[in-house]
Design a protein around this motif. Structure first.
Motif, mmCIF file in Angstrom:
data_model
loop_
_atom_site.group_PDB
_atom_site.id
_atom_site.type_symbol
_atom_site.label_atom_id
_atom_site.label_comp_id
_atom_site.label_asym_id
_atom_site.label_seq_id
_atom_site.Cartn_x
_atom_site.Cartn_y
_atom_site.Cartn_z
ATOM 1 N N SER A 153 0.808 -1.216 0.000
ATOM 2 C CA SER A 153 0.000 0.000 0.000
ATOM 3 C C SER A 153 0.842 1.267 0.000
ATOM 4 N N SER A 154 2.155 1.148 0.207
ATOM 5 C CA SER A 154 3.038 2.318 0.262
ATOM 6 C C SER A 154 3.327 2.804 -1.153
ATOM 7 N N LEU A 155 2.847 3.999 -1.500
ATOM 8 C CA LEU A 155 3.106 4.542 -2.830
ATOM 9 C C LEU A 155 4.590 4.791 -3.050
ATOM 10 N N LYS A 156 5.286 5.163 -2.006
ATOM 11 C CA LYS A 156 6.737 5.366 -2.098
ATOM 12 C C LYS A 156 7.430 4.068 -2.482
ATOM 13 N N THR A 157 7.089 2.976 -1.795
ATOM 14 C CA THR A 157 7.703 1.678 -2.094
ATOM 15 C C THR A 157 7.369 1.232 -3.503
ATOM 16 N N LEU A 158 6.105 1.369 -3.886
ATOM 17 C CA LEU A 158 5.667 0.948 -5.211
ATOM 18 C C LEU A 158 6.360 1.744 -6.310
ATOM 19 N N MET A 159 6.426 3.074 -6.154
ATOM 20 C CA MET A 159 6.982 3.914 -7.205
ATOM 21 C C MET A 159 8.489 3.766 -7.314
ATOM 22 N N GLU A 160 9.174 3.754 -6.201
ATOM 23 C CA GLU A 160 10.633 3.693 -6.252
ATOM 24 C C GLU A 160 11.135 2.364 -6.807
ATOM 25 N N ALA A 161 10.304 1.317 -6.707
ATOM 26 C CA ALA A 161 10.704 0.009 -7.237
ATOM 27 C C ALA A 161 10.699 -0.020 -8.760
ATOM 28 N N GLN A 162 9.973 0.910 -9.391
ATOM 29 C CA GLN A 162 9.804 0.855 -10.848
ATOM 30 C C GLN A 162 10.215 2.126 -11.552
ATOM 31 N N SER A 163 10.897 3.028 -10.847
ATOM 32 C CA SER A 163 11.221 4.320 -11.436
ATOM 33 C C SER A 163 12.684 4.679 -11.179
ATOM 34 N N GLY A 164 13.051 5.880 -11.600
ATOM 35 C CA GLY A 164 14.432 6.316 -11.461
ATOM 36 C C GLY A 164 14.592 7.493 -10.524
ATOM 37 N N GLY A 165 13.834 7.530 -9.442
ATOM 38 C CA GLY A 165 13.934 8.647 -8.519
ATOM 39 C C GLY A 165 13.376 8.302 -7.157
ATOM 40 N N LEU A 166 13.393 9.299 -6.274
ATOM 41 C CA LEU A 166 12.924 9.120 -4.903
ATOM 42 C C LEU A 166 11.603 9.847 -4.689
ATOM 43 N N CYS A 167 10.796 9.310 -3.780
ATOM 44 C CA CYS A 167 9.512 9.919 -3.403
ATOM 45 C C CYS A 167 9.632 10.588 -2.047
ATOM 46 N N ASP A 168 8.793 11.591 -1.837
ATOM 47 C CA ASP A 168 8.605 12.154 -0.503
ATOM 48 C C ASP A 168 7.130 12.461 -0.328
ATOM 49 N N ASN A 169 6.766 12.783 0.903
ATOM 50 C CA ASN A 169 5.366 12.869 1.277
ATOM 51 C C ASN A 169 5.048 14.219 1.906
ATOM 52 N N VAL A 170 3.944 14.857 1.458
ATOM 53 C CA VAL A 170 3.370 16.004 2.140
ATOM 54 C C VAL A 170 2.220 15.460 2.970
ATOM 55 N N THR A 171 2.381 15.458 4.282
ATOM 56 C CA THR A 171 1.455 14.751 5.155
ATOM 57 C C THR A 171 0.137 15.494 5.341
ATOM 58 N N ILE A 172 -0.822 14.779 5.875
ATOM 59 C CA ILE A 172 -2.170 15.301 6.006
ATOM 60 C C ILE A 172 -2.226 16.529 6.901
ATOM 61 N N ASN A 173 -1.361 16.606 7.913
ATOM 62 C CA ASN A 173 -1.354 17.771 8.793
ATOM 63 C C ASN A 173 -1.013 19.035 8.028
ATOM 64 N N THR A 174 -0.047 18.943 7.120
ATOM 65 C CA THR A 174 0.323 20.099 6.307
ATOM 66 C C THR A 174 -0.780 20.439 5.313
#
Length: 418
Positions: A153-174
């Motif tokens: 369910s982790s979009l970061k894990t899913l995307m980084e496994a198939q792409s050429g870059g890193l993910c970061d998150n803007v959390t719900i509090n922000t």
């Protein structure tokens, strides 16, 4: 006028986002594949191209997507939107990552957004994890998908496994409590993160995402973000209505190929009320006369009050048995080709209304009917509109597997008028 060019990785995804943008007041045209000719897009806010690139080899998906990007740019589209499923359907090899990377290189941009959230359909994101109706993606029915089972369910894990870059998150509090800090957060991530995941719980959060990424030349996500982008464009809204007259004359048929949990419920509900026929996969594979037999069955039941249903929809455990015998890709391709041939045969016999469930099935049916362009009409369920084939009295509704309620097939027919 800013014009958005949308590249969708399947046909139901294309109608999904087109419907949401029409609901927000935009004028939208949709094409099945990259057109061979230019299109006079005057007065159009968004041009959507439906590909069939979700499950094909990554290099082919990239090639098709870049061809779509070229054509959309030639039609005057100022920004591009890569549309994928709200359940982030993909494998460890793609195709979301490879296509996103290719489009970023094409547009020479260093950052984009990943936003599969569609709160209206129960797709939300919390701390970068995708939820489906309150369940983590990997605990939902998508874990049993026959082609792209989603086990994380982790979009970061899913995307980084198939792409050429890193993910970061803007959390719900922000997103909810400190929207003024989103811009600063994006600035801080420049050079560090290639893909930004925003937490989203409701449509107000989607508007915040659309506002924060308004200058991105490329955005990626599901239909919810498309709605938010259109809704922000208040100066060009046209809320006069997009009602479509769907003639009762002619015959209708329901074709269901999705094996999602919701489509299984829809098939169970409908077959208790209308004539239905479960496809025999063995006969699809081995019986040359089976297409004629099924078409004749549909014709026999065409005059009934409710449209007959033909379905390959089965519980996951049954599908797994068939796939182990012949291979998942082989079985899926044969079923899709059967639906394409069946739609073509029925159309020649006077059927002009097709209710279709499943992304791959929808792509097959549109190919079978040789549909190139469509006018987007009123939605039966969020993201699922009736559409009219350009310049023809032929109507098609294309439903992604998990969309709609249990009575969807029945409800769709309430839009027919004498």
């Amino acid at each position: 006028m800013t014009r958005l060019g949308v590249i969708a990785d399947d046909f139901t995804g294309a109608t999904d986002i087109a419907s949401f943008m029409v609901k927000a007041g935009w004028r939208v045209v949709l094409f099945n594949g990259v057109p061979d000719e230019a299109f006079a897009a005057d007065g159009v806010n968004a041009v959507v191209i439906a590909l069939k690139s979700r499950s094909i080899p990554a290099e082919d998906a990239v090639c098709q997507s870049l061809a779509a990007a070229d054509w959309l740019k030639e039609q005057g589209c100022d920004r591009l939107f890569f549309k994928y499923c709200s359940t982030f359907d993909s494998t460890a090899q793609g195709n979301i990552g490879p296509v996103t990377d290719a489009l970023m290189r094409y547009l020479n941009t260093s950052m984009t957004v990943l936003c599969p959230a569609v709160p209206d359909n129960g797709r939300t994101i919390v701390y970068g994890h995708l939820f489906v109706n309150g369940e983590l993606l990997n605990e939902s029915g998508m874990r049993h998908h026959p082609v792209t089972p989603m086990t994380c369910s982790s979009l970061k894990t899913l995307m980084e496994a198939q792409s050429g870059g890193l993910c970061d998150n803007v959390t719900i509090n922000t997103v909810k409590n400190q929207p003024q800090e989103i811009s600063a957060r994006l600035t801080a991530l420049e050079g560090k993160a290639k893909y930004v995941i925003f937490d989203v719980l409701d449509n107000a959060d989607l508007l915040a995402v659309a506002q924060a990424t308004a200058r991105f030349p490329l955005v990626t996500g599901a239909a919810g973000l498309g709605y938010a982008i259109a809704a922000l464009d208040t100066q060009q809204q046209d809320l006069s209505g997009h009602d479509m007259h769907i003639e009762a004359a002619g015959f209708a048929v329901v074709l269901s190929g999705s094996c999602s949990s919701m489509t299984n419920q829809q098939v169970d509900f409908y077959q208790q009320r209308a004539s239905s026929l479960a496809l025999n996969v063995e006969k699809i594979l081995h019986d040359a006369n089976y297409l004629t037999s099924v078409a004749n069955w549909v014709l026999d039941h065409a005059p009934e009050a409710l449209a007959p249903l033909v379905y390959a929809t089965q519980p996951p455990q049954i599908i797994e048995i068939v796939q182990k015998s012949y291979g998942a890709a082989f079985v899926s391709e044969k079923i899709e080709r059967f639906f394409a041939d069946l739609a073509r045969t029925l159309n020649a016999a006077g059927f002009n209304k097709f209710i279709v469930a499943g992304g791959e099935t929808s792509g097959a049916v549109t190919q079978g009917l040789n549909i190139r362009g469509m006018v987007i009409g009123e939605a039966v369920a969020p993201g699922v509109p009736w559409t009219q084939v350009l310049d023809e009295k032929k109507w098609v509704i294309l439903k992604s597997g998990n969309f709609g309620n249990s009575d969807f097939f029945l409800k769709a027919q309430e839009y027919f008028h004498d």
